[in-house]
Design an enzyme around this catalytic site. Sequence first.
Site, PDB file in Angstrom:
ATOM      1  CG  HIS A  66      -2.077  -0.983   0.940  1.00 47.10           C
ATOM      2  ND1 HIS A  66      -3.319  -0.500   1.335  1.00 47.10           N
ATOM      3  CD2 HIS A  66      -2.438  -1.780   0.271  1.00 47.10           C
ATOM      4  CE1 HIS A  66      -4.329  -1.526   1.164  1.00 47.10           C
ATOM      5  NE2 HIS A  66      -3.618  -2.215   0.375  1.00 47.10           N
TER       6      HIS A  66
ATOM      7  CG  HIS B  55      -3.681 -11.978  -2.218  1.00 43.48           C
ATOM      8  ND1 HIS B  55      -4.374 -11.423  -3.112  1.00 43.48           N
ATOM      9  CD2 HIS B  55      -3.080 -10.740  -1.443  1.00 43.48           C
ATOM     10  CE1 HIS B  55      -4.675 -10.102  -3.277  1.00 43.48           C
ATOM     11  NE2 HIS B  55      -3.840  -9.818  -1.980  1.00 43.48           N
TER      12      HIS B  55
END
Length: 358
Positions: free
Chosen positions: A80, A209
């Site tokens: 992020h 992920h």
Amino acid sequence: MAIATKSSIAFLLISSLLLAPYLSVSEATVDAPVPIVSGLSWTFYQNSCPTLEFIVRNYLMSVFSTDIGQAAGLLRLHFHDCFVQGCDASVLLDGSASGPGEQQAPPNLSLRARAFEIIDELRNRIENTCGRVVSCSDIVALAARDSVYLSGGPYYGVPLGRRDGLTFATLNVTLQNLPPPTANASTILSMLATKNFDPTDVVALSGGHTIGLSHCTSFTGRLYPTQDPTMDQTFANNLKVICPTTNSTNTTVLDIRSPNIFDNKYYVDLMNRQGLFTSDQDLYTNSTTRGIVTSFALNQSLFFEKFAVAMIKMGQLSVLTGNNGEIRANCSVRNAGNKSYLASAVEELPVEEARSEF
Ligand code: HEM
Ligand SMILES: *[C@@H]1O[C@H](CO)[C@@H](O)[C@H](O)[C@H]1NC(C)=O
Ligand SMILES: *[C@@H]1O[C@H](CO)[C@@H](O)[C@H](O)[C@H]1NC(C)=O
Ligand SMILES: *[C@@H]1O[C@H](CO)[C@@H](O)[C@H](O)[C@H]1NC(C)=O
Ligand SMILES: *[C@@H]1O[C@H](CO)[C@@H](O)[C@H](O)[C@H]1NC(C)=O
Ligand SMILES: *[C@@H]1O[C@H](CO)[C@@H](O)[C@H](O)[C@H]1NC(C)=O
Ligand SMILES: *[C@@H]1O[C@H](CO)[C@@H](O)[C@H](O)[C@H]1NC(C)=O
Ligand SMILES: *[C@@H]1O[C@H](CO)[C@@H](O)[C@H](O)[C@H]1NC(C)=O
Ligand SMILES: *[C@@H]1O[C@H](CO)[C@@H](O)[C@H](O)[C@H]1NC(C)=O
Ligand SMILES: *[C@@H]1O[C@H](CO)[C@@H](O)[C@H](O)[C@H]1NC(C)=O
């Protein structure tokens, strides 16, 4: 370019065995040729903070020994940070200049609060040993790398020398740069292409992920009102138990095969139509990326190599170096917003003094 030295790896393996024998640590070291932007270097803190990487690693080993889930939070924090306005630690800033900023954007709402605290704790430890010489953005990058490594993933070198940003990211900039989990492969590929990531990078980065959690709201659109036909039926049935309504507040793992281990099982999930997000599963549906998913599912070393390359690229997105930005005294606030910092900076000139060493 050799990205890790044999002695640093030996230290890692020995200290990991002594201190945290139950953590799954791979022996994979990635030696990948990746161009380094001007201003970053492999030896940036060699003189000003030679123990930097040991401090980060040892503290994270102790954090992960009681909660390996924090590794996922730290990895996502770096993603992020870098995707929004570059790797400048803007994601760490509290509040904003005017109106909602990066922290108020929907994607932030699921960043783990503990990840922010761990970065602060690392910063304090580093300052105690070396003084205020290491940027928050470098700490985030190192914490992400060690999160991957200490979860069983590849070890890769992190070029250092990032400076912390002075500007807040706006809500819009945040939303424009972080793709939503509902995006298809075509959208993800074109969004990441604007940051110079090719399809191999995109598939490799999505392999982040392989660890961590998601809230129901990130994927219940695939369950209700109608089930996404690309989802395996048993997997869907299980998700409906975990998330009985679209707005359920529950969480579930991103990789059902090995939720806490950084391995290539995420790609095996995709081949079995057990990817959690559309943005995951469509990488296998779409013919542009399907072969890459399969190659990573079949060859973990190949995934580790491509992941390391993509992470080193990601870690250099729009970095501030040299005289740009600053070394924050508190990762949550700019120095300019800190009256006590300004008072002490006049007396000690800590930032300039430290920088004159290199
Ligand atoms: C390609 C586009 C991506 C999308 C659409 C995406 C989306 C998401 C979403 C929706 C979540 C769950 C948030 C929640 O509901 O709690 C998540 C979690 C996570 N993402 Fe991504 N992500 C992307 C790329 C990445 C990349 C590049 C990385 C790192 C290399 C990454 C690492 C993670 C990790 C580790 C978690 C788990 C966090 C935790 O357990 O706290 N993601 N992502
Ligand atoms: C952004 O996320 C962090 C971590 O959960 C939290 O500390 C911070 O308060 C969040 N910002 C907002 C405005 O929700
Ligand atoms: C942010 O985006 C919204 C909708 O996409 C738009 O209406 C608004 O004007 C934008 N705000 C700024 C400051 O760019
Ligand atoms: C992908 O999503 C975009 C935006 O929702 C849409 O316009 C496009 O048609 C989709 N592409 C494919 C191949 O499904
Ligand atoms: C797959 O992605 C490519 C590249 O973005 C896009 O052109 C194509 O329409 C997508 N195909 C399908 C079937 O979604
Ligand atoms: C949350 O998920 C667990 C399974 O992980 C399930 O047993 C539980 O019922 C769910 N809780 C709620 C409130 O739906
Ligand atoms: C959650 O969704 C259910 C229906 O799916 C609805 O009845 C309920 O009011 C919603 N709750 C909130 C807090 O939005
Ligand atoms: C797997 O990938 C590695 C790294 O690229 C490569 O050296 C190796 O030959 C591959 N193994 C197989 C069986 O293809
Ligand atoms: C860092 O800044 C935050 C936000 O202003 C503040 O709440 C916190 O107490 C500060 N930390 C220290 C150690 O001063
Ligand atoms: C202000 O800067 C000082 C160092 O001069 C630091 O210890 C403190 O945590 C900072 N406080 C805030 C609120 O940022």
